[in-house]
Write a protein that holds these residues in place. Structure first.
Motif, short mmCIF file in Angstrom:
data_model
loop_
_atom_site.label_atom_id
_atom_site.label_comp_id
_atom_site.label_asym_id
_atom_site.label_seq_id
_atom_site.Cartn_x
_atom_site.Cartn_y
_atom_site.Cartn_z
N UNK A 95 34.60 8.39 -38.66
CA UNK A 95 34.77 6.95 -38.07
C UNK A 95 34.92 7.84 -37.25
N UNK A 96 34.70 9.12 -36.60
CA UNK A 96 34.52 9.87 -34.96
C UNK A 96 33.20 9.77 -34.97
N UNK A 116 38.29 -2.83 -26.30
CA UNK A 116 38.20 -2.20 -26.42
C UNK A 116 39.85 -1.66 -27.09
N UNK A 117 40.40 -2.66 -27.58
CA UNK A 117 40.42 -2.90 -28.92
C UNK A 117 40.12 -1.94 -30.18
N UNK A 155 44.92 5.95 -22.55
CA UNK A 155 43.59 5.69 -21.57
C UNK A 155 43.05 4.23 -22.31
N UNK A 156 44.06 3.58 -23.74
CA UNK A 156 43.27 2.60 -24.21
C UNK A 156 44.05 1.85 -23.21
N UNK A 157 44.79 2.04 -23.78
CA UNK A 157 46.02 1.18 -23.28
C UNK A 157 45.92 0.72 -21.58
N UNK A 179 38.83 1.93 -34.84
CA UNK A 179 38.21 2.99 -34.99
C UNK A 179 38.92 4.08 -35.05
N UNK A 180 40.01 3.89 -33.31
CA UNK A 180 40.01 5.77 -34.17
C UNK A 180 41.55 6.08 -34.53
#
Length: 506
Positions: free
Chosen positions: A87-88, A42-43, A158-160, A48-49
């Motif tokens: 990257x997308x 996830x990190x 969402x990532x958190x 990447x984002x």
């Protein structure tokens, strides 16, 4: 189960909780590693984002540089598109399926950004610089950048939520599960410890204490103390060996007591023989002489009674001397059939007188035995005499012989003498072979004692079984004669009886 296996089982039960703790630790460690790997993924997606975000920001900077008079900026814009696409795509490939709408939103913003950039470039190139600047400001700054910021906030939220919070929830669940498992293991450890303690105590401590107490009792002189092994392990074998040793000590003490008794009897018998036999012989000779000189029938009856009583006393003295000072053993090779027939020759008249039917079963194929013929005939005579005394009103006497083993693998011949008399009470049966024990007023109590001694001196055994009102059986086991046994020196015996049972009516 052996003692070694019981101890191994007990220690295994004690080690089992530690093994379960180790297994639980390995399982928890694997779950934690999986959680950390998921958190790392996830990190990595967040990083990447961040690259996607930087690449899209660079696109807007390229547009503003072109509007600021940098003609090379327009040529860099296609390169920024390629970077954003790279990257997308990489970020989208790692997203879970439920976050696909976020990727769609970012792609829509990127598409709008490219459309606005191309329109701004066209306006600027056509000389409409003011409109190009206003279009860039209105579309990029006022519309697309706020949309992108909103999408960014949702993505990072969402990532958190999916990384840190999810990982924290997983760790909390693992800790709770580990706590429950540890409580279960603690309970299992208590149960396993109790079972192992009970197993070790039951298999080691208690039998050892019982054996120690039995040794103390036996050591104090009580050789009749019963020792009952309760297990088949090494301690049980030790208890059986100790019980066997105690039995041997008891037999040795009984033999020693009997030897001392016999020594006293021997001295007494010598004195009795010396003090009584000569006067009794003189008394018998005088009675016989007087019997021939008197004519009164009443006087003759009295003299006959004197002779009979003197003969009875002499027989008792003979039994006493035979038991206390037996003659040396002279073992010879002899046939059981010959010995039995020699014994029956002396009691055939008594069999007819007592109306006793005789049944013989003496196979001709029986091997010879190693005995002292004179002693065995005396043994058989004592046994047959007792059988006839048990059948005063007639009955049946059965003598049978067969091959048999002594229980230790040694071959021999089993001779069984059975009668149909009154039988022997169960409380009396264990004592019938003891010296001086008799139930008859005229008996000496030495007949069966002498018979058993003669059989045991020949290496055999004598046992007696009886049922009241059904009869008694005396079983004699004698070892087979070896190749080195001397042949019999007796005179030739009469012809052998047939092997099949033969009845001789009274």
């Amino acid at each position: 189960m052996t003692l070694q296996r019981k101890l191994l089982l007990g220690f295994s039960l004690m080690v089992l909780p530690a093994l379960l703790v180790g297994v639980e630790a390995i399982r928890t460690n694997a779950l934690e590693r999986a959680t950390l790997e998921e958190l790392g993924q996830r990190l990595s997606l967040s990083r990447t984002y961040a690259e996607v975000e930087d690449a899209m920001f660079n696109q807007t900077q390229v547009v503003w540089r072109y509007l600021s008079g940098d003609p090379a900026a327009k040529k860099e814009f296609p390169l920024t598109e390629q970077v954003v696409d790279f990257w997308l795509d990489r970020w989208t490939a790692g997203l879970p399926p439920d976050e696909g709408k976020l990727a769609t939103g970012v792609r829509n913003i990127e598409t709008d950004l490219r459309t606005v950039a191309n329109r701004v470039f066209q306006l600027y190139d056509s000389g409409q610089r003011e409109r190009a600047y206003l279009a860039a400001r209105g579309e990029l700054v006022e519309r697309l950048q706020p949309e992108l910021a909103s999408v960014n906030r949702e993505i990072y939220r969402q990532a958190r939520q999916s990384s840190v919070q999810h990982a924290l929830a997983q760790v909390e669940g693992m800790v709770e599960a580990e706590r429950r498992v540890l409580w279960v293991i603690i309970g299992l450890a208590l149960v396993a410890g109790l079972v192992a303690s009970w197993l070790i105590a039951g298999s080691l401590a208690r039998p050892m204490n019982e054996l120690r107490q039995a040794m103390a009792v036996v050591g104090a002189g009580n050789l009749d103390h019963a020792i009952e092994p309760r297990s088949r392990d090494e301690i049980g074998q030790l208890a059986r060996a100790f019980a066997h040793m105690t039995e041997q000590l008891r037999q040795s003490r009984a033999q020693l007591v009997q030897s001392e008794r016999l020594a006293s009897i021997g001295q007494m018998a010598a004195a009795v023989a010396h003090g009584l036999r000569n006067p009794l012989a003189s008394l018998r000779a005088a009675a016989q002489l007087a019997r021939h000189r008197v004519e009164s029938p009443a006087a003759r009856d009295q003299l006959n009674a004197i002779v009979e009583q003197v003969d009875r006393l002499d027989l008792r003295i003979t039994h006493l001397l035979a038991f206390s000072r037996p003659a040396p053993l002279h073992p010879l090779r002899e046939s059981v059939r010959v010995l039995v027939q020699g014994t029956l020759a002396g009691v055939s008249a008594l069999l007819r007188e007592r109306r006793v039917a005789l049944a013989l079963s003496l196979p001709a194929t029986l091997p010879d035995v190693r005995v002292d013929p004179m002693r065995l005939e005396q043994t058989l005579t004592e046994i047959v005499s007792n059988a006839l005394d048990a059948m005063p009103d007639g009955g049946e006497l059965t003598i049978a012989a067969r091959l048999g083993s002594d229980g230790r693998g040694q071959d021999g011949v089993t001779l069984e003498v059975s009668d149909s008399g009154r039988g022997i009470p169960a409380e009396v049966l264990p004592k019938v072979c003891e010296p001086f024990f008799t139930t008859r007023p005229e008996g000496t109590g030495l007949g069966l004692a002498i018979a058993r001694r003669y059989v045991e001196e020949s290496g055999g055994s004598l046992t007696i079984t009886s049922v009241l009102d059904r009869g008694t059986m005396v079983r004699i086991w004698l070892p087979v004669a070896g190749a080195d046994a001397a042949p019999t020196s007796l005179a030739p015996a009469p012809p052998a009886a047939p092997a099949a049972p033969v009845r001789t009516p009274a």
